[in-house]
Design a protein around this motif. Structure first.
Motif, PDB file in Angstrom:
ATOM      1  N   ALA A  82       0.842  -1.202   0.000  1.00 31.17           N
ATOM      2  CA  ALA A  82       0.000   0.000   0.000  1.00 31.17           C
ATOM      3  C   ALA A  82       0.873   1.247   0.000  1.00 31.17           C
ATOM      4  O   ALA A  82       0.618   2.208  -0.731  1.00 31.17           O
ATOM      5  CB  ALA A  82      -0.920  -0.005   1.220  1.00 31.17           C
ATOM      6  N   ASN A  83       1.914   1.215   0.826  1.00 40.32           N
ATOM      7  CA  ASN A  83       2.854   2.325   0.873  1.00 40.32           C
ATOM      8  C   ASN A  83       3.554   2.506  -0.460  1.00 40.32           C
ATOM      9  O   ASN A  83       3.677   3.625  -0.975  1.00 40.32           O
ATOM     10  CB  ASN A  83       3.883   2.054   1.983  1.00 40.32           C
ATOM     11  N   LEU A  84       3.999   1.394  -1.046  1.00 42.43           N
ATOM     12  CA  LEU A  84       4.690   1.442  -2.334  1.00 42.43           C
ATOM     13  C   LEU A  84       3.796   2.013  -3.424  1.00 42.43           C
ATOM     14  O   LEU A  84       4.213   2.888  -4.190  1.00 42.43           O
ATOM     15  CB  LEU A  84       5.149   0.037  -2.736  1.00 42.43           C
ATOM     16  N   THR A  85       2.561   1.527  -3.502  1.00 41.62           N
ATOM     17  CA  THR A  85       1.648   1.951  -4.563  1.00 41.62           C
ATOM     18  C   THR A  85       1.404   3.453  -4.516  1.00 41.62           C
ATOM     19  O   THR A  85       1.542   4.160  -5.529  1.00 41.62           O
ATOM     20  CB  THR A  85       0.313   1.197  -4.462  1.00 41.62           C
ATOM     21  N   ALA A  86       1.054   3.952  -3.316  1.00 44.84           N
ATOM     22  CA  ALA A  86       0.757   5.382  -3.179  1.00 44.84           C
ATOM     23  C   ALA A  86       2.001   6.225  -3.462  1.00 44.84           C
ATOM     24  O   ALA A  86       1.960   7.183  -4.242  1.00 44.84           O
ATOM     25  CB  ALA A  86       0.236   5.666  -1.774  1.00 44.84           C
ATOM     26  N   SER A  87       3.116   5.849  -2.853  1.00 47.95           N
ATOM     27  CA  SER A  87       4.336   6.638  -2.994  1.00 47.95           C
ATOM     28  C   SER A  87       4.866   6.605  -4.420  1.00 47.95           C
ATOM     29  O   SER A  87       5.307   7.627  -4.953  1.00 47.95           O
ATOM     30  CB  SER A  87       5.414   6.119  -2.029  1.00 47.95           C
ATOM     31  N   PHE A  88       4.819   5.429  -5.052  1.00 42.77           N
ATOM     32  CA  PHE A  88       5.374   5.298  -6.390  1.00 42.77           C
ATOM     33  C   PHE A  88       4.571   6.105  -7.408  1.00 42.77           C
ATOM     34  O   PHE A  88       5.142   6.784  -8.264  1.00 42.77           O
ATOM     35  CB  PHE A  88       5.415   3.823  -6.813  1.00 42.77           C
ATOM     36  N   LEU A  89       3.254   6.040  -7.328  1.00 44.56           N
ATOM     37  CA  LEU A  89       2.424   6.769  -8.281  1.00 44.56           C
ATOM     38  C   LEU A  89       2.596   8.282  -8.132  1.00 44.56           C
ATOM     39  O   LEU A  89       2.684   9.010  -9.122  1.00 44.56           O
ATOM     40  CB  LEU A  89       0.950   6.380  -8.114  1.00 44.56           C
ATOM     41  N   VAL A 352      -2.306  13.741  -0.385  1.00 46.69           N
ATOM     42  CA  VAL A 352      -3.156  12.556  -0.171  1.00 46.69           C
ATOM     43  C   VAL A 352      -2.317  11.363   0.283  1.00 46.69           C
ATOM     44  O   VAL A 352      -2.742  10.568   1.130  1.00 46.69           O
ATOM     45  CB  VAL A 352      -3.918  12.200  -1.463  1.00 46.69           C
ATOM     46  N   ALA A 353      -1.114  11.229  -0.253  1.00 44.60           N
ATOM     47  CA  ALA A 353      -0.264  10.060   0.030  1.00 44.60           C
ATOM     48  C   ALA A 353       0.548  10.203   1.311  1.00 44.60           C
ATOM     49  O   ALA A 353       1.197   9.236   1.740  1.00 44.60           O
ATOM     50  CB  ALA A 353       0.679   9.816  -1.150  1.00 44.60           C
ATOM     51  N   LEU A 354       0.536  11.363   1.938  1.00 40.30           N
ATOM     52  CA  LEU A 354       1.421  11.600   3.075  1.00 40.30           C
ATOM     53  C   LEU A 354       1.245  10.624   4.243  1.00 40.30           C
ATOM     54  O   LEU A 354       2.242  10.149   4.799  1.00 40.30           O
ATOM     55  CB  LEU A 354       1.260  13.042   3.571  1.00 40.30           C
ATOM     56  N   PRO A 355       0.003  10.296   4.665  1.00 40.52           N
ATOM     57  CA  PRO A 355      -0.111   9.376   5.816  1.00 40.52           C
ATOM     58  C   PRO A 355       0.539   8.021   5.561  1.00 40.52           C
ATOM     59  O   PRO A 355       1.184   7.456   6.459  1.00 40.52           O
ATOM     60  CB  PRO A 355      -1.634   9.234   6.000  1.00 40.52           C
ATOM     61  N   LEU A 356       0.377   7.482   4.344  1.00 40.15           N
ATOM     62  CA  LEU A 356       0.966   6.181   4.030  1.00 40.15           C
ATOM     63  C   LEU A 356       2.491   6.252   3.997  1.00 40.15           C
ATOM     64  O   LEU A 356       3.167   5.231   4.177  1.00 40.15           O
ATOM     65  CB  LEU A 356       0.447   5.685   2.672  1.00 40.15           C
ATOM     66  N   THR A 357       3.030   7.430   3.779  1.00 40.84           N
ATOM     67  CA  THR A 357       4.484   7.597   3.747  1.00 40.84           C
ATOM     68  C   THR A 357       5.066   7.757   5.145  1.00 40.84           C
ATOM     69  O   THR A 357       6.055   7.111   5.501  1.00 40.84           O
ATOM     70  CB  THR A 357       4.859   8.826   2.902  1.00 40.84           C
ATOM     71  N   TYR A 358       4.442   8.602   5.960  1.00 46.95           N
ATOM     72  CA  TYR A 358       5.079   9.012   7.198  1.00 46.95           C
ATOM     73  C   TYR A 358       4.712   8.169   8.419  1.00 46.95           C
ATOM     74  O   TYR A 358       5.526   8.048   9.347  1.00 46.95           O
ATOM     75  CB  TYR A 358       4.798  10.494   7.459  1.00 46.95           C
ATOM     76  N   PHE A 359       3.525   7.582   8.452  1.00 45.46           N
ATOM     77  CA  PHE A 359       3.178   6.740   9.600  1.00 45.46           C
ATOM     78  C   PHE A 359       4.130   5.552   9.747  1.00 45.46           C
ATOM     79  O   PHE A 359       4.608   5.271  10.862  1.00 45.46           O
ATOM     80  CB  PHE A 359       1.726   6.249   9.495  1.00 45.46           C
ATOM     81  N   PRO A 360       4.459   4.812   8.667  1.00 43.74           N
ATOM     82  CA  PRO A 360       5.406   3.694   8.821  1.00 43.74           C
ATOM     83  C   PRO A 360       6.776   4.134   9.333  1.00 43.74           C
ATOM     84  O   PRO A 360       7.435   3.398  10.077  1.00 43.74           O
ATOM     85  CB  PRO A 360       5.503   3.120   7.403  1.00 43.74           C
ATOM     86  N   ILE A 361       7.223   5.333   8.934  1.00 40.47           N
ATOM     87  CA  ILE A 361       8.518   5.821   9.406  1.00 40.47           C
ATOM     88  C   ILE A 361       8.485   6.023  10.916  1.00 40.47           C
ATOM     89  O   ILE A 361       9.438   5.683  11.634  1.00 40.47           O
ATOM     90  CB  ILE A 361       8.887   7.134   8.691  1.00 40.47           C
ATOM     91  N   LEU A 362       7.368   6.544  11.424  1.00 36.29           N
ATOM     92  CA  LEU A 362       7.213   6.733  12.872  1.00 36.29           C
ATOM     93  C   LEU A 362       7.242   5.391  13.598  1.00 36.29           C
ATOM     94  O   LEU A 362       7.854   5.265  14.666  1.00 36.29           O
ATOM     95  CB  LEU A 362       5.908   7.477  13.152  1.00 36.29           C
TER      96      LEU A 362
END
Length: 409
Positions: A82-89, A352-362
């Motif tokens: 899910a993270n990959l899909t959002a971030s990559f697009l 729109v993609a920010l939560p999927l990017t930053y929550f896993p880093i936390l």
């Protein structure tokens, strides 16, 4: 000199990330419409990206692995996908905007339409990614991008009413025309431009490229806390120049030629030459970052060999994926779509993609299995949670505001 080059990664990430085509356009548009009325968003964005870039860089330095590798392992393949899909697009859309930005910068320099410059931009980005060492790439692109300091110089040469700028920054903005929610649409767009996902993926992967370890944490912090605030200062200067020159004349920014008008008015041909070099370096640096980030995210998720420290033959799928991304971005631009419009869309969808990017880093930054005694402390976690709430609000509001305001019109 060695210490100066030690922060080159942060300078490149800030110039090519914080002040890429998205920030150049969005800050100029905002300055020409709202003056300094959205300066608070830039300040929030600076603190937010510093908080999460520091975590991302720390994860890479302590674990010796890029953030995306750890995310997939820590959260599992489904969450990682899910993270990959959002971030990559979003990254692909941003790459398209950056290639268009290079073409527009070359158009400013040569006076020839951007269409003919797109193949040149694609080839230049590919050959640098293919042949140039990472250290040379970051040093040259980052330092040339410092030409954008001409916006700061131009602001002083314009001799603005500093009191008026300060008043615009602290008083609520009351727009006399346009949709009443346009102010908040551009606030979300500006926030998305400041915290574009590829910044942290490039930063952490770059740390691995440079072989950072736990002993390099001071260098990591210098990169973050010098590089990104510098990018923020340049962003505020761009908005302020537009506020001083374009806002009183009701000139809305729809092209790079309008963006550089305040600099040309303040400093003439010499200043114009500097700003063109700066824009070209910033967009080229961002194109390098987004191209590499595309390869990094795919390779790290699927377990491919990756990195510029390896020869292309040793990381063939990594390099092939980047070539495909460049061709896709060039193909989109070949349809005749306006690069500025692509840029405006990319920064909103970035939000729109920010939560999927930053929550896993936390999550990873709080895992002692990866971080040991370098896990987040209470202050870091408190700041990260506050910004995660802001990120979530921006992500939820982005698409409705895009539709309701007709892209801020």
């Amino acid at each position: 000199m060695k210490k100066l080059f030690a922060v080159a990664l942060g300078i490149l990430t800030a110039i090519g990330g914080f002040v890429d085509i998205g920030d150049l356009v969005t800050n100029a548009v905002v300055g020409s419409r709202f003056g300094m009325g959205l300066a608070w968003v830039v300040l929030i964005g600076i603190v937010g990206i510093c908080v999460y870039a520091d975590m991302s860089g720390r994860v890479a330095a302590v674990s010796g692995r890029a953030t995306f590798e750890v995310i997939r392992e820590r959260l599992g393949p489904r969450a990682g996908l899910a993270n990959l899909t959002a971030s990559f697009l979003i990254n692909l859309l941003t790459l398209t905007a950056e290639i268009g930005g290079i073409a527009l910068a070359l158009q400013l320099a040569a006076g020839v339409g951007p269409g003919m410059w797109i193949p040149v931009a694609l080839f230049a980005v590919w050959i640098v990614v293919w042949r140039t060492k990472f250290s040379i790439m970051e040093n040259v692109a980052g330092l040339l991008g410092l030409c954008l300091i001409v916006f700061v110089v131009a602001l002083f040469l314009l001799k603005p009413d500093w009191g008026t700028l300060a008043t615009q920054a602290v008083e609520p903005w009351t727009e006399t025309s346009g949709h009443p929610l346009s102010y908040w649409y551009f606030a979300v767009a500006l926030f998305g431009a400041a915290m574009t996902p590829y910044e942290v993926f490039f930063f952490s992967s770059g740390a691995v490229e440079e072989g950072w370890s736990k002993k390099d944490l001071s260098t990591e912090r210098a990169n973050v806390f010098i590089g990104f605030p510098l990018g923020g200062i340049l962003s505020l200067a761009i908005a302020a120049c537009a506020s001083v020159v374009l806002l009183p004349k009701a000139i809305e920014v729809t092209s790079l030629s309008q963006l550089v008008l305040p600099v040309a008015q303040a400093g003439g041909q010499l200043a114009l030459a500097f700003v063109i070099v700066g824009i070209l370096a910033a967009t080229f640096g961002a194109a390098l970052e987004t191209t590499l980030s595309s390869g990094y995210t795919l390779a790290q998720f699927f377990g491919w060999s990756w990195g510029k420290f390896r020869r292309p033959a040793q990381a063939a799928r990594f390099h092939l994926s980047m070539i495909i991304c460049l061709l896709v971005g060039g193909g989109i631009l070949a349809t005749g779509v306006d690069p500025v419009a692509v840029t405006e869309i990319s920064v909103v969808f970035s939000a729109v993609a920010l939560p999927l990017t930053y929550f896993p880093i936390l999550v990873v930054a709080n895992d002692p299995e990866y971080m040991g005694d370098e896990v987040n402390g209470r202050v870091r976690n408190a700041l990260a949670v506050v910004f995660l709430v802001v990120i979530l609000i921006a992500a939820i509001a982005a698409i409705p505001l895009l539709i309701i305001t007709g892209m801020g019109s």
